[in-house]
Design an enzyme around this catalytic site. Structure first.
Site, PDB file in Angstrom:
ATOM      1  N   ALA A   1     -15.360  -7.549 -10.903  1.00 54.56           N
ATOM      2  CA  ALA A   1     -15.225  -8.438 -12.050  1.00 54.56           C
ATOM      3  C   ALA A   1     -13.746  -8.554 -12.396  1.00 54.56           C
ATOM      4  CB  ALA A   1     -16.002  -7.889 -13.247  1.00 54.56           C
TER       5      ALA A   1
ATOM      6  N   ARG B   1     -21.748  -6.104   1.544  1.00 52.18           N
ATOM      7  CA  ARG B   1     -20.344  -6.033   1.184  1.00 52.18           C
ATOM      8  C   ARG B   1     -19.760  -4.716   1.675  1.00 52.18           C
ATOM      9  NH1 ARG B   1     -17.899  -3.631  -3.678  1.00 52.18           N
ATOM     10  NH2 ARG B   1     -19.995  -2.936  -4.097  1.00 52.18           N
TER      11      ARG B   1
ATOM     12  N   GLU C   1      -5.539  -2.964  -0.707  1.00 56.53           N
ATOM     13  CA  GLU C   1      -4.538  -2.028  -1.182  1.00 56.53           C
ATOM     14  C   GLU C   1      -3.800  -1.425  -0.007  1.00 56.53           C
ATOM     15  OE1 GLU C   1      -5.875   1.604  -2.938  1.00 56.53           O
ATOM     16  OE2 GLU C   1      -7.858   1.393  -2.050  1.00 56.53           O
TER      17      GLU C   1
ATOM     18  N   ASP D   1      -5.103  -7.079  -7.606  1.00 58.71           N
ATOM     19  CA  ASP D   1      -5.856  -7.019  -8.856  1.00 58.71           C
ATOM     20  C   ASP D   1      -7.204  -7.683  -8.662  1.00 58.71           C
ATOM     21  OD1 ASP D   1      -3.741  -5.762 -10.069  1.00 58.71           O
ATOM     22  OD2 ASP D   1      -2.776  -7.665 -10.553  1.00 58.71           O
ATOM     23  N   CYS D   2      -8.192  -6.977  -9.014  1.00 61.94           N
ATOM     24  CA  CYS D   2      -9.592  -7.405  -8.857  1.00 61.94           C
ATOM     25  C   CYS D   2      -9.732  -8.397  -7.698  1.00 61.94           C
ATOM     26  CB  CYS D   2     -10.165  -7.986 -10.143  1.00 61.94           C
ATOM     27  SG  CYS D   2      -9.104  -9.171 -10.957  1.00 61.94           S
ATOM     28  N   PHE D   3      -9.484  -7.830  -6.546  1.00 60.70           N
ATOM     29  CA  PHE D   3      -9.278  -8.630  -5.356  1.00 60.70           C
ATOM     30  C   PHE D   3     -10.407  -9.599  -5.048  1.00 60.70           C
ATOM     31  CE2 PHE D   3      -9.843  -8.796  -0.679  1.00 60.70           C
ATOM     32  CZ  PHE D   3      -8.790  -9.637  -0.420  1.00 60.70           C
TER      33      PHE D   3
ATOM     34  N   PRO E   1     -10.642 -10.517 -17.538  1.00 57.14           N
ATOM     35  CA  PRO E   1     -11.342 -11.045 -18.721  1.00 57.14           C
ATOM     36  C   PRO E   1     -12.771 -10.524 -18.811  1.00 57.14           C
ATOM     37  CG  PRO E   1     -10.143 -12.797 -17.629  1.00 57.14           C
ATOM     38  CD  PRO E   1     -10.020 -11.599 -16.761  1.00 57.14           C
ATOM     39  N   ALA E   2     -13.443 -10.466 -17.678  1.00 58.61           N
ATOM     40  CA  ALA E   2     -14.817  -9.968 -17.701  1.00 58.61           C
ATOM     41  C   ALA E   2     -14.841  -8.492 -18.051  1.00 58.61           C
ATOM     42  CB  ALA E   2     -15.483 -10.199 -16.343  1.00 58.61           C
ATOM     43  N   ARG E   3     -13.856  -7.760 -17.554  1.00 62.39           N
ATOM     44  CA  ARG E   3     -13.834  -6.335 -17.843  1.00 62.39           C
ATOM     45  C   ARG E   3     -13.623  -6.087 -19.330  1.00 62.39           C
ATOM     46  NH1 ARG E   3     -10.618  -3.652 -12.669  1.00 62.39           N
ATOM     47  NH2 ARG E   3     -11.545  -5.097 -11.193  1.00 62.39           N
TER      48      ARG E   3
END
Lengths: 1108, 223
Positions: free
Chosen positions: A451, A369, A494, A415-417, A454-456
């Site tokens: 993540a 990644r 971003e 947001d949490c791309f 919700p996961a955060r």
């Protein structure tokens, strides 16, 4: 081309001005232009001329030490005047003779043109000289702005480009192609289109690159194959542009809608330039197409060859995809798509480690990644080389910082791309906790990369192990990456926008619109922060998230920062945070209380200033500045496991840093599957004088570096190579790419070609192409290229590439003359056997040398006439080939004259020196150790210090008669060889030398006896100083033999004394230096023993003897 | 080749008074003479290099030669304890080199004066005192005549005595002696140094060489 007319001193096929100068000197001994001391000089040269064929058997390494101290000229200037005049006369004479010699039909197209060739060119300066001869031009060996009209060179070092006027004196700097084309057209073409592009606009154009490249490639043996390259390259470029448009239409992205097709058309050329400067590891551009052609010569078309080489099987699935041929970013995206597809398959229990998986490195990067992200920016920069001031552009106007209150920077962050892209098509997961991770292995030792919110909320964070995350949030959904989708969704997650100049009055409104548009297009949410600079905008985004926006006006900055935890500032990591916490600084407000000076004192100038600025919300970075990549490197620290040392790796550039992660002694197998675990990090750096991108060289250097770590390969958990300070030189980048590509693909090749010879063959081809690209770039000094070691090389391959040749294949003559560093390195490689071998067969090899000298002289005729340039080129290639630079035959041990011929250029190197450093093939040069290179540099006439002495030495080697003497002293040799010269009292050499025919030897023996019982050579030499002038160079016979005996005497003396009495050796050495100044003979002896002396000192004392 | 035996070498600096362990093997008498000589020679080097004002030394007589001795008790003690601390190791033939290292303020060596010792342990009991004394005297005479020694170094330099061992001394035998040794924090040069020999003497069973190591020209300055 025929050079018979100019290579009158046949051995000078190697463009040596010096050797031509010499032949001129010897011709002109009765020439009236020599003044009084000129006459004396030519007499000396006559003397020396007898040594040809013999001298360089024994002295081939000697010339580097000679200086023109012994020159009969009063100063360098007077020598140069005479030399230049001679060169001119000679040139004119040759021109006259060549025009009489049947070539008078040639048009004097170069009339009035006088060229000076700077640096390495193709064709060589010698060939260019030939053209000038034939077509009525002039060729200047030394630059003078009064005589020269054009400077010919293929490339210039940066320093010269920068100081172009002082370098060229305002004269045109033209590529050699101008001459070739003019000859082909049989008329003088305008030089303007041929102006060196570095000079023209400081940036190579693609078109010229192709032209050159083709010219180079067509030099190769694969001539008929490559004749297509021109057309193909041309057409593929064209079609590249077309496909580009098509491609763009096909793919739907936001950015794309903002790009007009028209602009793409205009810019596609530009883009290619950009690409060639680019340094993305996996990037492949059209520019490379000539290279794979060479290595895969049997492929029907360039396109296919390229694809095959680069992408191997995976792209063969779609070999007809028209876009891959030219549009490199398409290639990239295809590649990425492939990898993301493969990412799923990878879950199958295949070999993940370096063990047993030949494609390990390739896969490693494919699935990485970080690698994806890291190369992302470069890919997109390439794609949108100069985006206009569009709303979504990542770059923006370069403008000086204006009134801070009026600037507006918007920071948009997806947001949490990684998660949102993946789940946008999975509405059922929309509000569930989701994390992205490359593996959903039940062991749970993979790291979560991203993540969603919700996961955060459950505390799941990036970088966490899956099993820990699952513990926090049992119903966490783990999804794999979808690289393709990321790429299609948006260019990056971003962006900073500088909207100061935009018409919009309310930046908040603008931000809202942008976010809306983003959401509509991508179905992913974005947050925006608006503030006066990049720092504050970023911080604002932080507040705004998720899916919101925040505007921090200039007035609110102080308040906002006051309670902001310092951790939130970019650039403050754990370490810095901890340090600050120790000082009870937790918020920016507290940080602001500390003076800048104090911060700089505690944290360093830069960090301190950064802290000071950031805590005040100051950030003077301008939006849109794009930093050039400064280094290339690749590190692998996942799955690295080795069985044994036979794996190879390569580095490149002038400076190589090899980093190694070693498992700590007590570290257990790490928690993360095949992770690096607890490691010690090592790094080792080596600097090579000339940048390389040759795989073989890299292998050698890296192996050497690796050897210096002395670590057990089984303990290694990560390997990396790094090169920094990359320049923007387009061609150089191509090299890197070539290199890295080779790195990535070589395993496959080597697997196929398990036969070592095949392997060598490929290596050679690779070099040809590499060599040509090197020629393009020359020695842009600041170029440092870093590349990586491939730890996964299959064993078959590594066996071939790393094993030194068997001991018995080594030629001792060469080995002895190696500089001490290489010698000891080699010795290590042979486990110390080399040293033994040298000492054992020392005498033997000398004997062979003497036998050979006889043959040398018989072979002389052929030697001096027809060593053609092509022959020379070949030989160089042969000599470069082995990883250990000493393989191959050497005249001392070569039995037949034909072999002798071919190996001659390599050993007679110093005599055939090109005129300047840039003319030296950097491939060869960089393989040499530093000392040797220094020696070479000194010898180069362009670095004119030692010109005369070198010339003298060459003359020494031109003497025809002394094989007779050699034979007469054969029995003396046998004693000399025994190594027993210093045995006995008085030592054996007294009797031997006393009986010798050489008056100098007689004198030494006599002096020794007279000097009494001390037995020290220094005393004898001391006396010698006063006597030696009488003997100096009055000896016509057996000069070579005398030199040989003397150096043998000294070597054995050094051997005897080195351990106990370095002082005595030092004294002898200094006296010898004084003697050298008086007598050329002693000079030569000194040159012979000097390397030996330094090697011995280094061996015993770990340093070099300091001789003024 | 290149067998500097670095990994087997204990690079240490003496920090305290010496203990005296009784060695066996090499002739104790020669070792004692050598240690005494080293003390004189090292003091001479420090004096000649001008690290301290000349008033810090007083003239003494040693082997019928005028030599210098440090007046300051700490200085004299440091030199004395350093070399006499080496005695047990010299007796065992463990010490290969004794270096007087002058470093700049960053602790990077500027000059290293190396005494390379070679004591022949198998030499018979008879030591020709006169012979040895003659050799040592000539050694001391050479020092002030050497150009490299008389070049004054800057006053704000540091210097230290460092011993290079052939192998690690066993620590078990005498704890207090072993604890005297601390690893040196002097930085090493990256490149092989340049060597200027100053004096070599070889008088059975002792041979001693002094040479100067300076950083090679390619050595990066203040890395």
């Amino acid at each position: 081309m025929s050079f018979n007319s100019l290579t009158r001193s046949g051995n000078s096929a190697d463009t040596s001005k010096r050797s031509r100068g010499n032949s001129a000197a010897s011709n002109s001994s009765n020439n009236s232009q020599s003044s009084g001391d000129g006459g004396q000089r030519s007499k000396k040269k006559k003397v020396n001329q007898k040594t040809l064929g013999v001298a360089w058997g024994a002295n081939s390494r000697s010339s580097s030490r000679s200086s023109f101290r012994s020159s009969p000229f009063s100063d360098f200037g007077s020598y140069m005047v005479v030399k230049n005049r001679k060169l001119q006369d000679q040139f004119e004479a040759e021109a006259a003779s060549s025009s009489h010699g049947g070539s008078n039909t040639l048009k004097p197209i170069f009339h009035g043109v006088s060229i000076f060739v700077d640096g390495f060119t193709i064709p060589s300066s010698q060939e260019l000289r030939g053209y000038m001869l034939k077509y009525g031009g002039r060729f200047e060996n030394y630059f003078s702005r009064h005589h020269v009209t054009h400077i010919i060179c293929s490339n210039l070092p940066d320093s010269k480009v920068k100081n172009l006027r002082s370098f060229s004196g305002g004269l045109p700097v033209v590529k050699p192609q101008w001459i070739m084309d003019s000859v082909a057209a049989n008329k003088l073409l305008s030089w303007v289109p041929y102006e060196l592009n570095q000079v023209a606009n400081n940036q190579p154009k693609l078109s010229s690159f192709f032209a050159l490249k083709n010219a180079l490639v067509s030099k190769d043996a694969l001539g008929n194959q490559t004749s297509n390259v021109d057309d193909i390259a041309e057409s593929s470029l064209d079609c590249g542009i077309l496909k580009e448009e098509k491609f763009i239409k096909e793919v739907e992205t936001i950015e794309e809608r903002m790009q007009s097709d028209e602009r793409f058309e205009d810019e596609s050329n530009e883009r290619f330039e950009d690409e060639s400067r680019d340094d993305v590891i996996k990037n492949v551009s059209v520019n490379c197409c000539a290279e794979p052609l060479v290595s895969c010569g049997t492929e029907p078309t360039v396109t296919k060859a390229e694809q095959k080489t680069i992408f191997g099987e995976e792209l063969q699935e779609s070999p007809d995809d028209p876009c891959t041929s030219a549009s490199s970013h398409h290639v990239n995206s295809t590649n990425m798509r492939e990898s993301s597809n493969l990412a799923f398959r990878r879950q199958s229990p295949k070999s993940h480690s370096t063990l047993g998986d030949p494609n390990f490195v390739e896969n490693y990067f494919k699935f990485s990644r970080l690698h994806f992200i890291g190369t992302w920016r470069n890919r997109y920069r390439k794609r949108y080389p100069s985006t206009p001031d569009g709303v979504m552009s990542t770059s923006s106007k370069d403008k000086a910082s204006e009134d801070p209150e009026k600037t507006f920077v918007i920071h948009i962050d997806m947001d949490c791309f990684f998660v949102s892209v993946v789940i946008r098509d999975l509405p059922e997961l929309q509000d569930k906790p989701v994390a992205i991770c490359h593996s959903d292995n039940p062991k749970g030792t993979a790291e979560i990369s991203s993540a969603n919110y919700p996961a955060r909320d459950y505390g799941v964070k990036a970088g966490m192990f899956v099993k820990n995350a699952k513990a926090l949030c049992p119903h966490l959904a783990i999804l794999p990456y979808n690289f393709e989708a990321y790429e299609e969704a948006v260019s990056c997650d971003e962006a900073f926008l500088d909207v100061t100049d935009s018409e919009v009055d309310d930046p908040e409104l603008l931000a809202t619109e942008i976010r809306k548009e983003i959401y509509e297009t991508t179905r992913c949410t974005a947050s925006a922060g608006i503030a006066g600079n990049m720092l504050m905008a970023r911080l604002a985004t932080r507040t705004a998230k998720p899916n919101g926006q925040c505007y921090i006006s200039f007035e609110r900055v102080d308040d906002y920062l006051h309670d902001l935890p310092i951790k939130a500032l970019p650039g403050i990591g754990h370490v810095l945070e901890d340090k600050l916490k120790q000082r009870n600084i937790r918020t920016c407000g507290q940080l602001r209380m500390i003076s800048k000076e104090s911060l700089q004192r505690d944290f360093g100038v830069k960090t301190g200033e950064m802290l000071w600025n950031y805590s005040r919300g100051a950030d003077n970075r301008v939006v849109g500045t794009i930093q050039e990549s400064k280094s290339i490197g690749a590190e692998v620290n996942w799955g690295v496991r080795f069985r044994d040392l036979k794996d190879g790796y390569g580095v490149q550039g002038r400076k190589f840093t090899l980093k190694i992660k070693k498992r700590r002694k007590d570290a257990e197998e790490p928690a993360k599957y095949m992770g690096c675990g607890d490691c010690e990090n090592f790094s080792h750096t080596v600097t090579v004088p000339v940048a390389t991108d040759d795989v073989d060289v890299l292998h050698r250097i890296t192996t050497q570096l690796f050897g210096s770590f002395h670590v057990d390969v089984k303990e290694i958990r990560g390997v990396g190579l790094q090169v920094s300070k990359l320049s923007a030189d387009a061609t150089k980048q191509v090299n890197e790419r070539n290199l890295l590509k080779t790195w990535l693909t070589s395993r496959r090749e080597s697997n196929i070609n398990s036969d070592p010879k095949e392997r060598t063959h490929i290596g050679l081809q690779g070099r040809t192409s590499d060599g040509s690209s090197i020629q393009l770039t020359g020695d842009s000094a600041a170029n440092l290229i870093e590349t990586n070691w491939c730890p996964a090389i299959s064993e078959a391959h590594s066996n071939q590439s790393l094993e030194p040749p068997p001991l018995c294949h080594l030629d001792l003559g060469v080995i002895e003359s190696l500089p001490p560093e290489i010698l000891s390195e080699l010795n290590e490689a042979y486990g110390g056997k080399l040293a033994t071998l040298i000492s054992e067969s020392y005498g033997k090899s000398e004997e062979i040398g003497n036998d050979e000298t006889g043959q040398c002289s018989t072979a002389e005729g052929s030697l001096s006439s027809d060593v053609g340039p092509s022959n020379k080129v070949q030989t160089y290639n042969e000599m470069e080939q082995p990883q250990l630079p000493i393989e191959g035959n050497v005249p001392m041990a070569v039995p037949s004259s034909s072999n002798l011929e071919s190996s001659r250029p390599s050993i007679g190197n110093t005599d055939f020196m090109p005129s300047s450093l840039s003319q030296v093939d950097p491939l060869v040069l960089q393989q040499l150790p530093k000392e040797l290179i220094d020696g070479i540099v000194q010898l180069l006439p362009a670095h004119r210090e030692c010109d005369i002495s070198a010339a003298d030495l060459t003359l020494c080697k031109n003497m025809p008669e002394d094989q007779i003497v050699m034979r007469s002293t054969e029995n003396l040799d046998s004693v000399v060889m025994d190594g027993g010269l210093w045995i006995g009292n008085p030592p054996n050499w007294i009797a031997e030398f006393g009986a010798s025919k050489s008056s100098i030897l007689n004198m030494l023996a006599d002096l020794y006896i007279r000097s009494g019982p001390t037995g020290n050579l220094s005393v004898v030499l001391q006396h010698c100083i006063s006597e030696v002038s009488e003997y100096t160079d009055s000896e016509f016979d057996g000069v070579d033999d005398t030199i040989h005996c003397l150096s043998e005497l000294l070597k054995q003396y050094i051997k005897q004394k080195i351990e106990s009495d370095i002082e005595e050796i030092y004294i002898c050495c200094r006296i010898f230096k004084r003697l050298s100044a008086k007598s050329k003979l002693f000079q030569q002896v000194y040159d012979v023993i000097y390397p030996y002396l330094q090697a011995s000192v280094n061996e015993n004392y770990g340093g070099n003897l300091h001789v003024d | 080749m290149g067998d500097r035996k670095e990994n087997a070498t204990m690079i240490s600096r003496i920090k305290d008074t010496a203990g005296h362990a009784l060695g066996s093997g090499c002739d104790r008498e020669v070792a004692r003479i050598l240690v005494e000589f080293l003390e004189v020679a090292i003091t001479s080097i420090v004096f000649l290099k001008g690290v301290y004002p000349s008033g810090a030394f007083e003239r003494r007589r040693y082997k019928n030669l005028v030599v210098h001795r440090a007046r300051h008790p700490q200085l004299s003690h440091y030199i004395h304890s350093a070399v006499s601390g080496l005695l047990p190791y010299i007796e065992k033939g463990l010490v290969e080199r004794v270096a007087v290292i002058f470093s700049d303020e960053n602790n990077v060596p500027v000059e290293r004066f190396i005494f390379k010792l070679a004591v022949n342990p198998s030499y018979g009991s008879k030591v020709d005192d006169a012979d040895l004394e003659f050799a040592l005297r000539s050694f001391l005479i050479k020092l002030p005549a050497s150009g490299s020694l008389t070049e004054v170094v800057s006053r704000d330099c540091r210097w230290e005595i460092t011993a290079y061992f052939r192998g690690l001394p066993e620590t078990g035998s005498s704890k207090d002696v072993a604890s005297l040794w601390i690893p040196t924090d002097t930085k090493q040069w990256q490149q092989p140094p340049l060597i200027t020999p100053i004096k070599s003497m070889s008088s059975e069973p002792l041979s001693l060489q002094l040479y100067l190591e300076h950083p090679s020209l390619s050595e990066p300055t203040n890395p």
